[in-house]
Scaffold this motif. Structure first.
Motif, PDB file in Angstrom:
ATOM      1  N   GLY A 124       0.818  -1.211   0.000  1.00 31.11           N
ATOM      2  CA  GLY A 124       0.000   0.000   0.000  1.00 31.11           C
ATOM      3  C   GLY A 124       0.847   1.254   0.000  1.00 31.11           C
ATOM      4  N   ALA A 125       1.957   1.236   0.725  1.00 29.61           N
ATOM      5  CA  ALA A 125       2.832   2.405   0.762  1.00 29.61           C
ATOM      6  C   ALA A 125       3.488   2.624  -0.589  1.00 29.61           C
ATOM      7  N   ARG A 126       3.791   1.549  -1.289  1.00 32.31           N
ATOM      8  CA  ARG A 126       4.427   1.676  -2.590  1.00 32.31           C
ATOM      9  C   ARG A 126       3.494   2.265  -3.621  1.00 32.31           C
ATOM     10  N   THR A 127       2.229   1.884  -3.588  1.00 32.27           N
ATOM     11  CA  THR A 127       1.288   2.371  -4.587  1.00 32.27           C
ATOM     12  C   THR A 127       0.713   3.735  -4.223  1.00 32.27           C
ATOM     13  N   ALA A 128       0.995   4.230  -3.033  1.00 33.65           N
ATOM     14  CA  ALA A 128       0.449   5.527  -2.635  1.00 33.65           C
ATOM     15  C   ALA A 128       0.963   6.644  -3.530  1.00 33.65           C
ATOM     16  N   ASN A 129       2.157   6.494  -4.095  1.00 39.82           N
ATOM     17  CA  ASN A 129       2.726   7.514  -4.957  1.00 39.82           C
ATOM     18  C   ASN A 129       2.258   7.363  -6.395  1.00 39.82           C
ATOM     19  N   ALA A 130       1.591   6.255  -6.687  1.00 39.62           N
ATOM     20  CA  ALA A 130       1.070   6.039  -8.036  1.00 39.62           C
ATOM     21  C   ALA A 130      -0.093   6.983  -8.272  1.00 39.62           C
ATOM     22  N   GLY A 131      -0.364   7.259  -9.519  1.00 42.47           N
ATOM     23  CA  GLY A 131      -1.484   8.118  -9.833  1.00 42.47           C
ATOM     24  C   GLY A 131      -1.444   8.580 -11.261  1.00 42.47           C
ATOM     25  N   ARG A 145       7.330  13.563  -9.687  1.00 43.59           N
ATOM     26  CA  ARG A 145       6.600  12.674  -8.782  1.00 43.59           C
ATOM     27  C   ARG A 145       7.419  11.453  -8.369  1.00 43.59           C
ATOM     28  N   GLY A 146       8.615  11.302  -8.953  1.00 46.05           N
ATOM     29  CA  GLY A 146       9.473  10.192  -8.576  1.00 46.05           C
ATOM     30  C   GLY A 146       9.007   8.851  -9.121  1.00 46.05           C
ATOM     31  N   TRP A 147       8.285   8.874 -10.232  1.00 46.13           N
ATOM     32  CA  TRP A 147       7.808   7.645 -10.833  1.00 46.13           C
ATOM     33  C   TRP A 147       8.945   6.929 -11.546  1.00 46.13           C
ATOM     34  N   LYS A 148       8.860   5.604 -11.606  1.00 44.20           N
ATOM     35  CA  LYS A 148       9.821   4.814 -12.379  1.00 44.20           C
ATOM     36  C   LYS A 148       9.462   4.857 -13.859  1.00 44.20           C
ATOM     37  N   TYR A 149       8.182   4.976 -14.153  1.00 40.84           N
ATOM     38  CA  TYR A 149       7.729   5.002 -15.542  1.00 40.84           C
ATOM     39  C   TYR A 149       6.517   5.901 -15.658  1.00 40.84           C
ATOM     40  N   VAL A 158      -2.674  26.220 -34.822  1.00 40.17           N
ATOM     41  CA  VAL A 158      -2.427  25.945 -33.407  1.00 40.17           C
ATOM     42  C   VAL A 158      -3.135  24.635 -33.049  1.00 40.17           C
ATOM     43  N   CYS A 159      -2.470  23.815 -32.217  1.00 43.99           N
ATOM     44  CA  CYS A 159      -3.077  22.563 -31.756  1.00 43.99           C
ATOM     45  C   CYS A 159      -2.854  22.432 -30.247  1.00 43.99           C
ATOM     46  N   THR A 160      -3.872  21.919 -29.578  1.00 42.52           N
ATOM     47  CA  THR A 160      -3.759  21.551 -28.172  1.00 42.52           C
ATOM     48  C   THR A 160      -3.898  20.039 -28.094  1.00 42.52           C
ATOM     49  N   ALA A 161      -2.880  19.396 -27.527  1.00 40.84           N
ATOM     50  CA  ALA A 161      -2.889  17.946 -27.353  1.00 40.84           C
ATOM     51  C   ALA A 161      -3.149  17.643 -25.883  1.00 40.84           C
ATOM     52  N   GLY A 162      -3.964  16.629 -25.656  1.00 38.72           N
ATOM     53  CA  GLY A 162      -4.279  16.223 -24.293  1.00 38.72           C
ATOM     54  C   GLY A 162      -3.964  14.755 -24.069  1.00 38.72           C
ATOM     55  N   ALA A 163      -3.577  14.443 -22.842  1.00 36.98           N
ATOM     56  CA  ALA A 163      -3.283  13.055 -22.479  1.00 36.98           C
ATOM     57  C   ALA A 163      -3.404  12.893 -20.975  1.00 36.98           C
ATOM     58  N   MET A 164      -3.629  11.664 -20.555  1.00 34.43           N
ATOM     59  CA  MET A 164      -3.610  11.328 -19.145  1.00 34.43           C
ATOM     60  C   MET A 164      -2.291  10.596 -18.908  1.00 34.43           C
ATOM     61  N   ALA A 165      -1.429  11.198 -18.073  1.00 36.29           N
ATOM     62  CA  ALA A 165      -0.140  10.609 -17.737  1.00 36.29           C
ATOM     63  C   ALA A 165      -0.284   9.844 -16.432  1.00 36.29           C
ATOM     64  N   CYS A 166       0.002   8.557 -16.468  1.00 31.97           N
ATOM     65  CA  CYS A 166      -0.102   7.714 -15.278  1.00 31.97           C
ATOM     66  C   CYS A 166       1.233   7.012 -15.051  1.00 31.97           C
ATOM     67  N   GLY A 167       1.574   6.835 -13.791  1.00 28.15           N
ATOM     68  CA  GLY A 167       2.836   6.174 -13.509  1.00 28.15           C
ATOM     69  C   GLY A 167       2.932   5.712 -12.068  1.00 28.15           C
ATOM     70  N   ASN A 168       4.102   5.175 -11.776  1.00 19.51           N
ATOM     71  CA  ASN A 168       4.391   4.688 -10.434  1.00 19.51           C
ATOM     72  C   ASN A 168       5.894   4.648 -10.265  1.00 19.51           C
TER      73      ASN A 168
END
Length: 126
Positions: free
Chosen positions: A21-28, A63-67, A116-126
């Motif tokens: 649980g502590a390891r995944t707390a930084n995920a998001g 955020r200190g993610w590995k990926y 002009v272009c605006t690009a959107g993405a959801m960045a997820c990591g851990n």
């Protein structure tokens, strides 16, 4: 003896759950929005894509993610010159939208720059 082994097993199980649980707390996940301009729609979309990738890498480091992984996300267009063009209305958008495996870009003709272009993405990591 059997009672001691059970107690050790339970404690080990709880400690693994706690550490897991502590390891995944930084995920998001975090929303990435990148706007760029260029001489053509395709170039502006590529520049916005590259900017989104760079922003995701900065988020990963902060955020200190590995990926970090990116998923396309449609976001509200974000014009550069808000004093000249405060919003981009749906009728101003050039079709089709530019969607890749990592970003979703919406483009329009600029006032000060050609495209002009605006690009959107959801960045997820851990």
């Amino acid at each position: 003896m059997l009672r001691v082994l059970k107690a050790v097993a339970v404690l080990l199980g709880f400690s693994l759950l706690f550490l897991g649980g502590a390891r995944t707390a930084n995920a998001g996940c975090e929303l990435v929005k990148a706007t760029n301009s260029a001489e053509s729609k395709a170039s502006a979309a590529r520049a916005a894509y590259a900017n989104a990738i760079q922003t995701a890498e900065q988020i990963r480091q902060r955020r200190g993610w590995k990926y970090v992984t990116l998923r396309p996300r449609k976001v509200k267009p974000d014009p550069f010159w808000k004093a000249v063009r405060p919003v981009v209305t749906p009728d101003m958008l050039l079709k089709p939208d530019v969607v890749t495996s990592k970003t979703y870009a919406q483009c329009w003709k600029g006032v000060v720059v050609p495209y002009v272009c605006t690009a959107g993405a959801m960045a997820c990591g851990n």
